[in-house]
Structures are given as structure tokens and as C-alpha cells.
Design a protein around this motif. Structure first.
Motif, PDB file in Angstrom:
ATOM      1  N   MET A   1       0.838  -1.184   0.000  1.00 33.03           N
ATOM      2  CA  MET A   1       0.000   0.000   0.000  1.00 33.03           C
ATOM      3  C   MET A   1       0.884   1.248   0.000  1.00 33.03           C
ATOM      4  O   MET A   1       1.871   1.310   0.732  1.00 33.03           O
ATOM      5  CB  MET A   1      -0.920   0.008   1.226  1.00 33.03           C
ATOM      6  N   ARG A   2       0.529   2.228  -0.825  1.00 34.12           N
ATOM      7  CA  ARG A   2       1.291   3.463  -0.919  1.00 34.12           C
ATOM      8  C   ARG A   2       0.508   4.604  -0.265  1.00 34.12           C
ATOM      9  O   ARG A   2      -0.592   4.939  -0.705  1.00 34.12           O
ATOM     10  CB  ARG A   2       1.601   3.785  -2.372  1.00 34.12           C
ATOM     11  N   ILE A   3       1.080   5.166   0.790  1.00 31.42           N
ATOM     12  CA  ILE A   3       0.440   6.246   1.532  1.00 31.42           C
ATOM     13  C   ILE A   3       1.109   7.560   1.150  1.00 31.42           C
ATOM     14  O   ILE A   3       2.314   7.733   1.337  1.00 31.42           O
ATOM     15  CB  ILE A   3       0.559   6.026   3.050  1.00 31.42           C
TER      16      ILE A   3
ATOM     17  N   VAL B   1      -4.375   6.975  -0.131  1.00 37.11           N
ATOM     18  CA  VAL B   1      -3.787   5.745  -0.662  1.00 37.11           C
ATOM     19  C   VAL B   1      -3.680   5.893  -2.168  1.00 37.11           C
ATOM     20  O   VAL B   1      -4.673   6.195  -2.848  1.00 37.11           O
ATOM     21  CB  VAL B   1      -4.658   4.527  -0.297  1.00 37.11           C
TER      22      VAL B   1
ATOM     23  N   GLU C   1      -3.354   4.440  -5.787  1.00 39.48           N
ATOM     24  CA  GLU C   1      -3.655   3.201  -6.491  1.00 39.48           C
ATOM     25  C   GLU C   1      -4.240   3.533  -7.852  1.00 39.48           C
ATOM     26  O   GLU C   1      -5.145   4.378  -7.971  1.00 39.48           O
ATOM     27  CB  GLU C   1      -4.655   2.362  -5.683  1.00 39.48           C
TER      28      GLU C   1
ATOM     29  N   ILE D   1      -5.959   3.338   8.695  1.00 37.14           N
ATOM     30  CA  ILE D   1      -6.326   3.534   7.290  1.00 37.14           C
ATOM     31  C   ILE D   1      -7.846   3.555   7.190  1.00 37.14           C
ATOM     32  O   ILE D   1      -8.507   2.512   7.254  1.00 37.14           O
ATOM     33  CB  ILE D   1      -5.743   2.417   6.410  1.00 37.14           C
TER      34      ILE D   1
ATOM     35  N   TRP E   1       6.028   8.851  -1.800  1.00 35.38           N
ATOM     36  CA  TRP E   1       5.025   8.337  -0.854  1.00 35.38           C
ATOM     37  C   TRP E   1       5.700   7.307   0.029  1.00 35.38           C
ATOM     38  O   TRP E   1       6.889   7.012  -0.125  1.00 35.38           O
ATOM     39  CB  TRP E   1       3.833   7.716  -1.587  1.00 35.38           C
TER      40      TRP E   1
ATOM     41  N   THR F   1       4.120   0.692   2.291  1.00 31.44           N
ATOM     42  CA  THR F   1       4.001  -0.043   3.545  1.00 31.44           C
ATOM     43  C   THR F   1       4.403  -1.514   3.415  1.00 31.44           C
ATOM     44  O   THR F   1       4.590  -2.184   4.434  1.00 31.44           O
ATOM     45  CB  THR F   1       2.562   0.030   4.096  1.00 31.44           C
TER      46      THR F   1
END
Length: 254
Positions: free
Chosen positions: A1-3, A16, A18, A34, A168, A171
Motif C-alpha cells: 500500500m502506498r500512503i 492511498v 492506487e 487507514i 510516498w 508499507t
């Protein structure tokens, strides 16, 4: 996951990333988890900023790659060299960095950065994954002339803008000890290495940092840079691409 942390209009938000969209989160994921709001924006329509502004500190390590130590004429240390960068050193992806007036020799250093997810102290290396929120790309900018003349590295490593982070936080990184790091100066490859060349593993470095300091959520650990560092000047750009994460870009001005 990219925050990601980003700005729409004027307020910074978390989201997030995506499929070229950023899905807005409710609040700060470091403290509220999240929680998607259901809102989203096209990634190209938002301005990414530093994915985290450490509330406490950036802990950095130097000379953790043998070839980098050698290219600067330094011996490989028996223990990793640890130093701090203030949170005022942090800037984000595509944000301009103002070169400091006291230096004529600013060097780039592409690095893997670890972002801490919870308060911790004296963490054994094997338990480090339990305290990590994720990973991002970093540029440990260094005033080489000040580094040579000053007794400590605070000024050389800690000036405003000396720690670009982004774009970013990833995770989920399968193997932090085996990711490629490529740094490009004006599109030309200058560094091409990877964390498999580290003298100490990523987990060992985070464990060492936790021996010295209580680590807080949002603290950032810089793991050092492979060989190939060089100078950057006004008007130039640096791109740091880290396998499994993405590309951090910085531009420089006086």
C-alpha cells in the motif's frame, strides 16, 4: 500500500495511491489507521508533499556502504556512524531545494528511508518489522565543504531542505535488504546500487538507532548511500528511484 501526503487547494491530506488515483483518508494514518473517506482525486491533479514530517527526528547513518566510504577516501567504520537531521530539513517530491549560501559543494546521496510506525526503544533486529510503518526514498544532501571543516555534521547534513523524502510511503516492501537504488543527475545515471551492498542490514540499522533514541511514530531512519555520489548545482535536478517504491525528484535553486 502506498500512503501519500498531498495538497488539494490549500489543506494537506493523506491518501492511498492506487491506479493513478489517490483515495483520501480520514485523518492521520499514523494515529487513526487507514480509514478511506470514499473521496478520490486523479494523481496528476494533486500536489504531492513530503509523505511525513517527523514530529521528532530523522536519524541518519553514514558510511554503511563500503564502496561509498572508499570513494570519499574514508575507512569503513567498525560501527555505523549515526547523526541527526532536523525536521526542518524535510521537503517533498518535486519541491524546490534552496542551496545554502554557506556552501559551494552540495552533494546528493540516494538512500532507502525507513518510517517508524509506533513508539519503541531497544528493538532487537529480528523484531524491527513490527515497528516499521513503511519505506520511502530519501536524498541525504550534504555540504561537503562544511563536512570537511566542521567538527560535527549538523550544519553539513541538516540545513533546510537537506532531506527530500517521497514520493510516498510504501508499507509493503518484500525484502528491504535487496532493493535497487538508482540516482540520476539531469537524467544521467550516477548511482546504481542496492541495499544488498549494505555492511549492516536495514533491520540492524533501525535496531542501532533504537538503542540510542526512543523512536516515535513518524521518525525516519536513513540507511546510507551506495557509491557514485556527486555535486548538484543550481538549475539541476536529481531523481532517486528505489525498486518497489517509486521515484523522488528534486530541483535546486539559489
Amino acid at each position: 500500500m502506498r500512503i501519500a501526503r498531498f495538497v488539494v487547494d490549500s489543506d494537506p491530506l493523506y491518501g492511498v495511491v492506487e491506479d493513478q488515483k489517490v483515495h483520501v483518508l480520514a485523518g492521520d494514518p499514523f494515529f487513526q489507521g487507514i480509514k478511506p473517506t470514499g473521496q478520490s482525486h486523479e494523481l496528476d491533479d494533486v500536489r504531492l508533499v513530503a509523505p511525513i514530517i517527523p514530529r521528532s527526528k530523522v536519524v541518519a547513518f553514514g558510511r554503511t556502504y563500503r564502496k561509498h566510504a572508499e570513494e570519499l577516501g574514508n575507512q569503513v567504520p567498525a560501527e555505523p556512524i549515526m547523526f541527526l537531521k532536523p525536521n526542518t530539513s524535510v521537503v517533498g517530491h518535486n519541491e524546490p531545494v534552496t542551496l545554502p549560501s554557506f556552501s559551494d559543494e552540495i552533494s546528493f546521496e540516494g538512500e532507502l528511508a525507513v518510517v517508524i510506525g509506533r513508539i519503541c526503544k531497544d528493538v532487537p533486529a529480528e523484531k524491527v518489522p513490527e515497528v516499521v510503518f513503511g519505506y520511502t526514498a530519501a536524498n541525504d544532501l550534504t555540504a561537503r565543504d562544511a563536512q570537511r571543516t566542521d567538527l560535527q555534521w549538523g550544519r553539513a547534513k541538516g540545513f533546510d531542505g537537506s532531506c527530500p523524502l517521497g514520493p510516498w510511503i510504501e508499507t509493503e516492501l518484500d525484502d528491504p535488504d535487496n532493493v535497487g537504488i538508482v540516482t540520476r543527475l539531469n537524467g544521467q545515471v550516477r548511482q546504481d546500487g542496492g541495499t544488498n551492498e549494505l555492511i549492516w542490514s536495514v533491520n540492524e540499522l533501525v535496531a542501532r538507532a533504537s538503542e540510542a533514541f526512543t523512536l516515535l511514530p513518524g521518525d525516519v531512519i536513513l540507511t546510507g548511500t551506495p557509491a557514485g555520489v556527486g555535486e548538484v548545482r543550481e538549475g539541476e535536478s536529481i531523481e532517486i528511484e528505489i525498486e518497489g517504491i517509486g521515484t523522488l525528484r528534486s530541483v535546486f535553486r539559489r
